[in-house]
Design a protein around this motif. Structure first.
Motif, PDB file in Angstrom:
ATOM      1  N   PHE A 117       0.832  -1.204   0.000  1.00  0.00           N
ATOM      2  CA  PHE A 117       0.000   0.000   0.000  1.00  0.00           C
ATOM      3  C   PHE A 117       0.866   1.253   0.000  1.00  0.00           C
ATOM      4  O   PHE A 117       0.595   2.218  -0.725  1.00  0.00           O
ATOM      5  CB  PHE A 117      -0.923  -0.002   1.227  1.00  0.00           C
ATOM      6  CG  PHE A 117      -1.881   1.156   1.257  1.00  0.00           C
ATOM      7  CD1 PHE A 117      -3.129   1.058   0.668  1.00  0.00           C
ATOM      8  CD2 PHE A 117      -1.532   2.361   1.862  1.00  0.00           C
ATOM      9  CE1 PHE A 117      -4.011   2.138   0.670  1.00  0.00           C
ATOM     10  CE2 PHE A 117      -2.400   3.433   1.876  1.00  0.00           C
ATOM     11  CZ  PHE A 117      -3.640   3.324   1.284  1.00  0.00           C
ATOM     12  N   LEU A 118       1.936   1.252   0.817  1.00  0.00           N
ATOM     13  CA  LEU A 118       2.844   2.396   0.863  1.00  0.00           C
ATOM     14  C   LEU A 118       3.421   2.668  -0.522  1.00  0.00           C
ATOM     15  O   LEU A 118       3.489   3.829  -0.962  1.00  0.00           O
ATOM     16  CB  LEU A 118       3.978   2.117   1.853  1.00  0.00           C
ATOM     17  CG  LEU A 118       5.147   3.112   1.842  1.00  0.00           C
ATOM     18  CD1 LEU A 118       4.684   4.500   2.268  1.00  0.00           C
ATOM     19  CD2 LEU A 118       6.279   2.611   2.744  1.00  0.00           C
ATOM     20  N   ARG A 121       0.757   4.210  -2.746  1.00  0.00           N
ATOM     21  CA  ARG A 121       0.494   5.590  -2.339  1.00  0.00           C
ATOM     22  C   ARG A 121       1.582   6.534  -2.843  1.00  0.00           C
ATOM     23  O   ARG A 121       1.292   7.597  -3.395  1.00  0.00           O
ATOM     24  CB  ARG A 121       0.394   5.677  -0.806  1.00  0.00           C
ATOM     25  CG  ARG A 121       0.411   7.093  -0.250  1.00  0.00           C
ATOM     26  CD  ARG A 121      -0.728   7.938  -0.774  1.00  0.00           C
ATOM     27  NE  ARG A 121      -1.993   7.499  -0.204  1.00  0.00           N
ATOM     28  CZ  ARG A 121      -3.189   7.816  -0.693  1.00  0.00           C
ATOM     29  NH1 ARG A 121      -3.271   8.555  -1.787  1.00  0.00           N
ATOM     30  NH2 ARG A 121      -4.291   7.383  -0.123  1.00  0.00           N
ATOM     31  N   ARG A 122       2.839   6.138  -2.681  1.00  0.00           N
ATOM     32  CA  ARG A 122       3.938   6.996  -3.135  1.00  0.00           C
ATOM     33  C   ARG A 122       3.916   7.146  -4.662  1.00  0.00           C
ATOM     34  O   ARG A 122       4.245   8.197  -5.198  1.00  0.00           O
ATOM     35  CB  ARG A 122       5.274   6.429  -2.678  1.00  0.00           C
ATOM     36  CG  ARG A 122       5.481   6.441  -1.171  1.00  0.00           C
ATOM     37  CD  ARG A 122       5.959   7.782  -0.646  1.00  0.00           C
ATOM     38  NE  ARG A 122       6.125   7.744   0.798  1.00  0.00           N
ATOM     39  CZ  ARG A 122       7.275   7.457   1.410  1.00  0.00           C
ATOM     40  NH1 ARG A 122       8.363   7.179   0.698  1.00  0.00           N
ATOM     41  NH2 ARG A 122       7.338   7.453   2.726  1.00  0.00           N
ATOM     42  N   TRP A 126      -0.727  11.915  -3.150  1.00  0.00           N
ATOM     43  CA  TRP A 126      -1.836  12.231  -2.257  1.00  0.00           C
ATOM     44  C   TRP A 126      -3.119  12.552  -3.007  1.00  0.00           C
ATOM     45  O   TRP A 126      -4.225  12.343  -2.494  1.00  0.00           O
ATOM     46  CB  TRP A 126      -1.463  13.411  -1.355  1.00  0.00           C
ATOM     47  CG  TRP A 126      -0.329  13.107  -0.440  1.00  0.00           C
ATOM     48  CD1 TRP A 126       0.937  13.614  -0.491  1.00  0.00           C
ATOM     49  CD2 TRP A 126      -0.342  12.197   0.661  1.00  0.00           C
ATOM     50  NE1 TRP A 126       1.711  13.078   0.499  1.00  0.00           N
ATOM     51  CE2 TRP A 126       0.952  12.218   1.232  1.00  0.00           C
ATOM     52  CE3 TRP A 126      -1.310  11.367   1.229  1.00  0.00           C
ATOM     53  CZ2 TRP A 126       1.291  11.439   2.332  1.00  0.00           C
ATOM     54  CZ3 TRP A 126      -0.969  10.596   2.313  1.00  0.00           C
ATOM     55  CH2 TRP A 126       0.312  10.633   2.867  1.00  0.00           C
ATOM     56  N   ARG A 130      -8.588   8.219  -1.436  1.00  0.00           N
ATOM     57  CA  ARG A 130      -8.707   6.935  -0.755  1.00  0.00           C
ATOM     58  C   ARG A 130      -8.426   5.795  -1.733  1.00  0.00           C
ATOM     59  O   ARG A 130      -9.062   5.692  -2.770  1.00  0.00           O
ATOM     60  CB  ARG A 130     -10.102   6.780  -0.158  1.00  0.00           C
ATOM     61  CG  ARG A 130     -10.396   7.752   0.982  1.00  0.00           C
ATOM     62  CD  ARG A 130     -11.852   7.722   1.400  1.00  0.00           C
ATOM     63  NE  ARG A 130     -12.698   8.232   0.309  1.00  0.00           N
ATOM     64  CZ  ARG A 130     -14.009   8.424   0.412  1.00  0.00           C
ATOM     65  NH1 ARG A 130     -14.633   8.119   1.536  1.00  0.00           N
ATOM     66  NH2 ARG A 130     -14.694   8.902  -0.610  1.00  0.00           N
ATOM     67  N   LEU A 131      -7.463   4.959  -1.361  1.00  0.00           N
ATOM     68  CA  LEU A 131      -7.031   3.874  -2.241  1.00  0.00           C
ATOM     69  C   LEU A 131      -7.491   2.515  -1.724  1.00  0.00           C
ATOM     70  O   LEU A 131      -7.426   2.245  -0.526  1.00  0.00           O
ATOM     71  CB  LEU A 131      -5.509   3.833  -2.339  1.00  0.00           C
ATOM     72  CG  LEU A 131      -4.775   4.975  -3.037  1.00  0.00           C
ATOM     73  CD1 LEU A 131      -3.271   4.712  -2.996  1.00  0.00           C
ATOM     74  CD2 LEU A 131      -5.247   5.132  -4.465  1.00  0.00           C
ATOM     75  N   ASP A 148      -4.120   7.597   4.006  1.00  0.00           N
ATOM     76  CA  ASP A 148      -2.760   8.036   4.298  1.00  0.00           C
ATOM     77  C   ASP A 148      -1.749   7.028   3.750  1.00  0.00           C
ATOM     78  O   ASP A 148      -2.073   6.195   2.925  1.00  0.00           O
ATOM     79  CB  ASP A 148      -2.598   8.218   5.806  1.00  0.00           C
ATOM     80  CG  ASP A 148      -3.573   9.251   6.358  1.00  0.00           C
ATOM     81  OD1 ASP A 148      -3.740  10.295   5.707  1.00  0.00           O
ATOM     82  OD2 ASP A 148      -4.167   8.994   7.425  1.00  0.00           O
ATOM     83  N   GLU A 149      -0.508   7.094   4.244  1.00  0.00           N
ATOM     84  CA  GLU A 149       0.497   6.131   3.799  1.00  0.00           C
ATOM     85  C   GLU A 149       0.369   4.806   4.535  1.00  0.00           C
ATOM     86  O   GLU A 149       0.787   3.776   4.027  1.00  0.00           O
ATOM     87  CB  GLU A 149       1.906   6.708   3.995  1.00  0.00           C
ATOM     88  CG  GLU A 149       2.208   7.856   3.042  1.00  0.00           C
ATOM     89  CD  GLU A 149       3.688   8.157   2.961  1.00  0.00           C
ATOM     90  OE1 GLU A 149       4.423   7.794   3.905  1.00  0.00           O
ATOM     91  OE2 GLU A 149       4.106   8.754   1.946  1.00  0.00           O
ATOM     92  N   PRO A 151      -2.322   2.170   5.778  1.00  0.00           N
ATOM     93  CA  PRO A 151      -3.739   1.908   5.494  1.00  0.00           C
ATOM     94  C   PRO A 151      -4.578   1.751   6.751  1.00  0.00           C
ATOM     95  O   PRO A 151      -4.084   1.357   7.811  1.00  0.00           O
ATOM     96  CB  PRO A 151      -3.693   0.608   4.695  1.00  0.00           C
ATOM     97  CG  PRO A 151      -2.439  -0.060   5.127  1.00  0.00           C
ATOM     98  CD  PRO A 151      -1.457   1.046   5.382  1.00  0.00           C
ATOM     99  N   CYS A 291      -0.524  -0.528 -11.002  1.00  0.00           N
ATOM    100  CA  CYS A 291       0.573   0.239 -10.417  1.00  0.00           C
ATOM    101  C   CYS A 291       1.868  -0.558 -10.567  1.00  0.00           C
ATOM    102  O   CYS A 291       1.924  -1.716 -10.163  1.00  0.00           O
ATOM    103  CB  CYS A 291       0.299   0.522  -8.938  1.00  0.00           C
ATOM    104  SG  CYS A 291       1.648   1.381  -8.089  1.00  0.00           S
TER     105      CYS A 291
END
Length: 308
Positions: A117-118, A121-122, A126, A130-131, A148-149, A151, A291
């Motif tokens: 997830f991190l 996100r990166r 931002w 919401r992912l 956020d970074e 989850p 991704c």
């Protein structure tokens, strides 16, 4: 600095060499892979066979030599579900450490989900909001959701493409009844955790990482990997639903001729497609983005975050 991430996964042992600095994007410098398919080398007791352990030790030694040749300053070694869940996992770790001096860090399933997830996100930033992140590995399916970074929710289910193929789809091509039985089981497993995520609301974007999702997107019409990392690639549920029965009717050799499908992963593709289809359906996802960053990049990013 030049870092090496040594990923002992359920399908491959993968050394990824990157040039990385705090505050900068890690730049891939070299990739070295060996397909072991540890998830398929378990004996009746759920233990990695002696031959499998010997191959793992030799592969780790080879990866260390490659890392040295490429000027790697530090290697970050970790193992995922195949070693984590093997009945002789501790013995395997001791053997690898004794013969290679590499102490593999065994990640929990939740750790895998959070680090993946991190990375997503990166990669997306931002503004992605919401992912919901889905990752299908050889041994497990990771699901994570958050703003956020770190989850808000992260789970790991024993629904990896390699594990399911070895245990539930023995035929080539598989029997129709085996496919139906696996489909029901996969959906029942995923349905148990859906409410843990839906209570947080509808995600702004849904992301798929891992080789399985990339291959499914490719056969469904997404751009080739040769066109670069920054080309947007998507997988729609409609296209996936059209491909599942076609994959079920193919042999592994026939799947291996599809665009973007490697020979080593062709046998697992149907199981991966059943998991992807079930997850997209049960979470109400019509389209997900692919991704290019996943667990290995998450490990690198977390390491960089802790550098002085």
């Amino acid at each position: 600095m030049r870092l090496g991430v040594l990923d002992v996964g359920s399908n491959t042992v993968h050394l990824l060499v990157v040039d990385a600095h705090p505050g900068a994007r890690p730049l891939p410098a070299y990739s070295h892979k060996a397909e072991l398919r540890l998830a398929e080398l378990l004996d009746a007791r759920g233990a990695i066979s002696e031959a499998g352990v010997e191959r793992l030790v030799a592969t780790v030694q080879e990866a260390l030599q490659v890392a040295e040749d490429k000027g790697v300053e530090s290697v970050l070694p970790f193992a995922t579900s195949a070693v984590r869940e093997a009945s002789n996992g501790e013995e395997v770790l001791r053997r690898v450490a004794a013969e290679t001096e590499v102490e593999l860090q065994v990640l929990s399933g939740e750790d895998e989900a959070r680090l993946t997830f991190l990375a997503a996100r990166r990669w997306l930033g931002w503004s992605a909001g919401r992912l919901l992140v889905l990752d299908i590995g050889g041994g497990s399916l990771e699901i994570a959701y958050g703003l956020d970074e770190d989850p808000d929710a992260a789970v790991s289910l024993p629904l990896g493409a390699g594990r399911l193929t070895a245990g539930d789809l023995p035929g080539d091509p598989p029997e129709a009844e085996d496919v139906r039985t696996l489909r029901r089981r996969v959906r029942a497993e995923i349905a148990k955790v859906v409410s843990e995520f839906t209570r947080y609301g509808t995600p702004d974007r849904v992301v798929g990482t891992s080789k399985t999702f990339r291959q499914l997107a490719r056969i469904a019409g997404a751009a080739r990997s040769a066109e670069g990392l920054y080309v947007q690639r998507e997988l729609t549920r409609k296209k996936l639903e059209e491909w599942v029965p076609r994959l079920a009717a193919m042999s592994a050799q026939e799947r291996g001729t599809l665009p973007g499908v490697s020979e080593g992963r062709s046998r697992q593709l149907l199981a991966g497609a059943l998991v992807a289809e079930a997850a997209m359906d049960l979470f109400g996802v019509e389209t997900l983005e692919i991704c290019p960053w996943a667990l290995r990049e998450g490990v690198i990013l977390r390491r960089l975050d802790h550098l002085p």
